[in-house]
Design a protein around this motif. Sequence first.
Motif, PDB file in Angstrom:
ATOM      1  N   LYS A 287      -7.430 -13.808  78.773  1.00  0.00           N
ATOM      2  CA  LYS A 287      -6.629 -12.865  77.990  1.00  0.00           C
ATOM      3  C   LYS A 287      -6.564 -13.287  76.520  1.00  0.00           C
ATOM      4  CE  LYS A 287      -2.043 -10.776  77.579  1.00  0.00           C
ATOM      5  NZ  LYS A 287      -2.305 -10.518  76.183  1.00  0.00           N
ATOM      6  N   CYS A 288      -6.351 -14.562  76.282  1.00  0.00           N
ATOM      7  CA  CYS A 288      -6.255 -15.045  74.905  1.00  0.00           C
ATOM      8  C   CYS A 288      -7.555 -14.823  74.135  1.00  0.00           C
ATOM      9  CB  CYS A 288      -5.911 -16.534  74.889  1.00  0.00           C
ATOM     10  SG  CYS A 288      -4.248 -16.896  75.444  1.00  0.00           S
ATOM     11  N   LEU A 289      -8.667 -15.114  74.774  1.00  0.00           N
ATOM     12  CA  LEU A 289      -9.954 -14.947  74.103  1.00  0.00           C
ATOM     13  C   LEU A 289     -10.262 -13.470  73.858  1.00  0.00           C
ATOM     14  CD1 LEU A 289     -12.053 -17.662  75.920  1.00  0.00           C
ATOM     15  CD2 LEU A 289     -11.373 -17.657  73.512  1.00  0.00           C
ATOM     16  N   HIS A 290      -9.944 -12.646  74.828  1.00  0.00           N
ATOM     17  CA  HIS A 290     -10.172 -11.209  74.658  1.00  0.00           C
ATOM     18  C   HIS A 290      -9.343 -10.664  73.492  1.00  0.00           C
ATOM     19  CE1 HIS A 290     -11.020  -7.062  75.600  1.00  0.00           C
ATOM     20  NE2 HIS A 290      -9.720  -6.816  75.590  1.00  0.00           N
ATOM     21  N   ASP A 291      -8.072 -11.052  73.454  1.00  0.00           N
ATOM     22  CA  ASP A 291      -7.195 -10.601  72.371  1.00  0.00           C
ATOM     23  C   ASP A 291      -7.679 -11.108  71.007  1.00  0.00           C
ATOM     24  OD1 ASP A 291      -5.678  -9.365  74.300  1.00  0.00           O
ATOM     25  OD2 ASP A 291      -4.028 -10.825  74.229  1.00  0.00           O
ATOM     26  N   ALA A 292      -8.102 -12.372  70.965  1.00  0.00           N
ATOM     27  CA  ALA A 292      -8.568 -12.948  69.697  1.00  0.00           C
ATOM     28  C   ALA A 292      -9.885 -12.314  69.252  1.00  0.00           C
ATOM     29  CB  ALA A 292      -8.723 -14.458  69.831  1.00  0.00           C
ATOM     30  N   ALA A 293     -10.736 -11.953  70.208  1.00  0.00           N
ATOM     31  CA  ALA A 293     -12.026 -11.343  69.873  1.00  0.00           C
ATOM     32  C   ALA A 293     -11.831 -10.036  69.113  1.00  0.00           C
ATOM     33  CB  ALA A 293     -12.842 -11.101  71.140  1.00  0.00           C
ATOM     34  N   GLU A 294     -10.799  -9.306  69.479  1.00  0.00           N
ATOM     35  CA  GLU A 294     -10.526  -8.030  68.806  1.00  0.00           C
ATOM     36  C   GLU A 294     -10.092  -8.232  67.355  1.00  0.00           C
ATOM     37  OE1 GLU A 294      -7.610  -6.151  71.274  1.00  0.00           O
ATOM     38  OE2 GLU A 294      -9.080  -5.533  72.765  1.00  0.00           O
ATOM     39  N   LYS A 295      -9.544  -9.394  67.057  1.00  0.00           N
ATOM     40  CA  LYS A 295      -9.000  -9.654  65.720  1.00  0.00           C
ATOM     41  C   LYS A 295      -9.951 -10.450  64.822  1.00  0.00           C
ATOM     42  CE  LYS A 295      -4.393  -9.820  67.713  1.00  0.00           C
ATOM     43  NZ  LYS A 295      -3.338 -10.719  68.175  1.00  0.00           N
ATOM     44  N   HIS A 296     -10.983 -11.054  65.424  1.00  0.00           N
ATOM     45  CA  HIS A 296     -11.867 -11.932  64.650  1.00  0.00           C
ATOM     46  C   HIS A 296     -12.774 -11.108  63.740  1.00  0.00           C
ATOM     47  CE1 HIS A 296     -14.250 -15.406  63.635  1.00  0.00           C
ATOM     48  NE2 HIS A 296     -13.382 -16.156  64.302  1.00  0.00           N
ATOM     49  N   ASN A 297     -13.033 -11.630  62.535  1.00  0.00           N
ATOM     50  CA  ASN A 297     -13.841 -10.875  61.576  1.00  0.00           C
ATOM     51  C   ASN A 297     -15.345 -11.137  61.705  1.00  0.00           C
ATOM     52  OD1 ASN A 297     -13.908 -13.431  60.544  1.00  0.00           O
ATOM     53  ND2 ASN A 297     -12.991 -12.929  58.587  1.00  0.00           N
ATOM     54  N   SER A 298     -15.740 -12.091  62.522  1.00  0.00           N
ATOM     55  CA  SER A 298     -17.159 -12.373  62.735  1.00  0.00           C
ATOM     56  C   SER A 298     -17.622 -11.702  64.024  1.00  0.00           C
ATOM     57  CB  SER A 298     -17.394 -13.884  62.826  1.00  0.00           C
ATOM     58  OG  SER A 298     -18.670 -14.155  63.355  1.00  0.00           O
ATOM     59  N   GLU A 299     -18.636 -10.863  63.907  1.00  0.00           N
ATOM     60  CA  GLU A 299     -19.151 -10.156  65.072  1.00  0.00           C
ATOM     61  C   GLU A 299     -19.730 -11.128  66.102  1.00  0.00           C
ATOM     62  OE1 GLU A 299     -22.237  -6.634  65.530  1.00  0.00           O
ATOM     63  OE2 GLU A 299     -21.047  -6.449  63.700  1.00  0.00           O
ATOM     64  N   ARG A 300     -20.437 -12.125  65.621  1.00  0.00           N
ATOM     65  CA  ARG A 300     -21.049 -13.126  66.497  1.00  0.00           C
ATOM     66  C   ARG A 300     -19.975 -13.899  67.277  1.00  0.00           C
ATOM     67  NH1 ARG A 300     -23.214 -18.752  65.043  1.00  0.00           N
ATOM     68  NH2 ARG A 300     -24.631 -19.218  66.744  1.00  0.00           N
ATOM     69  N   THR A 301     -18.955 -14.333  66.584  1.00  0.00           N
ATOM     70  CA  THR A 301     -17.881 -15.092  67.209  1.00  0.00           C
ATOM     71  C   THR A 301     -17.078 -14.208  68.153  1.00  0.00           C
ATOM     72  OG1 THR A 301     -17.787 -16.504  65.260  1.00  0.00           O
ATOM     73  CG2 THR A 301     -15.898 -16.584  66.747  1.00  0.00           C
ATOM     74  N   SER A 302     -16.849 -12.984  67.762  1.00  0.00           N
ATOM     75  CA  SER A 302     -16.142 -12.040  68.623  1.00  0.00           C
ATOM     76  C   SER A 302     -16.924 -11.806  69.917  1.00  0.00           C
ATOM     77  CB  SER A 302     -15.933 -10.730  67.872  1.00  0.00           C
ATOM     78  OG  SER A 302     -15.224  -9.815  68.661  1.00  0.00           O
ATOM     79  N   ALA A 303     -18.239 -11.695  69.807  1.00  0.00           N
ATOM     80  CA  ALA A 303     -19.081 -11.502  70.993  1.00  0.00           C
ATOM     81  C   ALA A 303     -18.999 -12.719  71.917  1.00  0.00           C
ATOM     82  CB  ALA A 303     -20.524 -11.238  70.578  1.00  0.00           C
ATOM     83  N   LEU A 304     -18.988 -13.920  71.328  1.00  0.00           N
ATOM     84  CA  LEU A 304     -18.852 -15.139  72.126  1.00  0.00           C
ATOM     85  C   LEU A 304     -17.526 -15.123  72.889  1.00  0.00           C
ATOM     86  CD1 LEU A 304     -19.555 -18.111  72.965  1.00  0.00           C
ATOM     87  CD2 LEU A 304     -18.325 -18.814  70.892  1.00  0.00           C
ATOM     88  N   MET A 305     -16.459 -14.786  72.199  1.00  0.00           N
ATOM     89  CA  MET A 305     -15.147 -14.782  72.847  1.00  0.00           C
ATOM     90  C   MET A 305     -15.072 -13.735  73.951  1.00  0.00           C
ATOM     91  SD  MET A 305     -12.347 -15.745  69.939  1.00  0.00           S
ATOM     92  CE  MET A 305     -12.875 -14.597  68.687  1.00  0.00           C
ATOM     93  N   ASP A 306     -15.654 -12.573  73.729  1.00  0.00           N
ATOM     94  CA  ASP A 306     -15.680 -11.549  74.783  1.00  0.00           C
ATOM     95  C   ASP A 306     -16.463 -12.035  75.998  1.00  0.00           C
ATOM     96  OD1 ASP A 306     -14.052  -9.461  73.939  1.00  0.00           O
ATOM     97  OD2 ASP A 306     -15.662  -8.527  72.759  1.00  0.00           O
ATOM     98  N   TYR A 307     -17.602 -12.677  75.740  1.00  0.00           N
ATOM     99  CA  TYR A 307     -18.419 -13.197  76.836  1.00  0.00           C
ATOM    100  C   TYR A 307     -17.652 -14.261  77.626  1.00  0.00           C
ATOM    101  CZ  TYR A 307     -21.935 -15.795  79.376  1.00  0.00           C
ATOM    102  OH  TYR A 307     -22.618 -16.446  80.374  1.00  0.00           O
ATOM    103  N   VAL A 308     -17.058 -15.197  76.921  1.00  0.00           N
ATOM    104  CA  VAL A 308     -16.313 -16.271  77.584  1.00  0.00           C
ATOM    105  C   VAL A 308     -15.076 -15.708  78.287  1.00  0.00           C
ATOM    106  CG1 VAL A 308     -15.081 -18.448  77.263  1.00  0.00           C
ATOM    107  CG2 VAL A 308     -17.210 -18.048  76.038  1.00  0.00           C
ATOM    108  N   ALA A 309     -14.427 -14.720  77.690  1.00  0.00           N
ATOM    109  CA  ALA A 309     -13.265 -14.091  78.327  1.00  0.00           C
ATOM    110  C   ALA A 309     -13.666 -13.463  79.662  1.00  0.00           C
ATOM    111  CB  ALA A 309     -12.649 -13.041  77.406  1.00  0.00           C
ATOM    112  N   SER A 310     -14.809 -12.790  79.693  1.00  0.00           N
ATOM    113  CA  SER A 310     -15.298 -12.203  80.947  1.00  0.00           C
ATOM    114  C   SER A 310     -15.585 -13.282  81.974  1.00  0.00           C
ATOM    115  CB  SER A 310     -16.573 -11.395  80.699  1.00  0.00           C
ATOM    116  OG  SER A 310     -16.311 -10.307  79.868  1.00  0.00           O
ATOM    117  N   HIS A 311     -16.184 -14.369  81.521  1.00  0.00           N
ATOM    118  CA  HIS A 311     -16.485 -15.488  82.426  1.00  0.00           C
ATOM    119  C   HIS A 311     -15.197 -16.119  82.958  1.00  0.00           C
ATOM    120  CE1 HIS A 311     -18.899 -18.671  84.153  1.00  0.00           C
ATOM    121  NE2 HIS A 311     -18.086 -19.555  83.603  1.00  0.00           N
ATOM    122  N   GLU A 312     -14.212 -16.284  82.100  1.00  0.00           N
ATOM    123  CA  GLU A 312     -12.931 -16.860  82.530  1.00  0.00           C
ATOM    124  C   GLU A 312     -12.242 -15.952  83.556  1.00  0.00           C
ATOM    125  OE1 GLU A 312     -11.665 -19.864  81.953  1.00  0.00           O
ATOM    126  OE2 GLU A 312     -13.401 -20.354  80.722  1.00  0.00           O
TER     127      GLU A 312
END
Length: 133
Positions: free
Chosen positions: A22-47
């Motif tokens: 949940k934390c990574l998904h929420d942070a991904a929506e707020k992050h200004n880097s597309e690459r970093t946001s994609a990483l957080m979304d991927y890891v959030a799904s894995h978590e």
Amino acid sequence: MEIKTFEDLIDWTRQLHAHLAKCLHDAAEKHNSERTSALMDYVASHEAMLAKTVTEFEKQADPKVLQTRLYDYQNHKPLKPGAACDPRFTTMSFDDIAKEIFAFHDQVMDLYKTLIGKAEIEGAKTLLEDLLS
């Protein structure tokens, strides 16, 4: 959360993975880097997947093993679910987030390895080994 039994430990592990997702998904929506946001979304799904997997382990485990007490647990400093959510995720770099996630998982795995080494009941040891893998 007070951890007294293997069931408590498994539930705690599930909660940590779900919270981190949940934390990574929420942070991904707020992050200004597309690459970093994609990483957080991927890891959030894995978590989230890991949280579901841990739930299945709990459902299939021997009830006697689940109720086995963890006497040595007080010797460890467990992560708290709130610790997994870091507001810095919204501004951290790709590499820093990757390091943070690996460090988080290393702490959980180290705890499981320690408990495997101290497990006196074969069923408990097997359950911990399965969860670790």
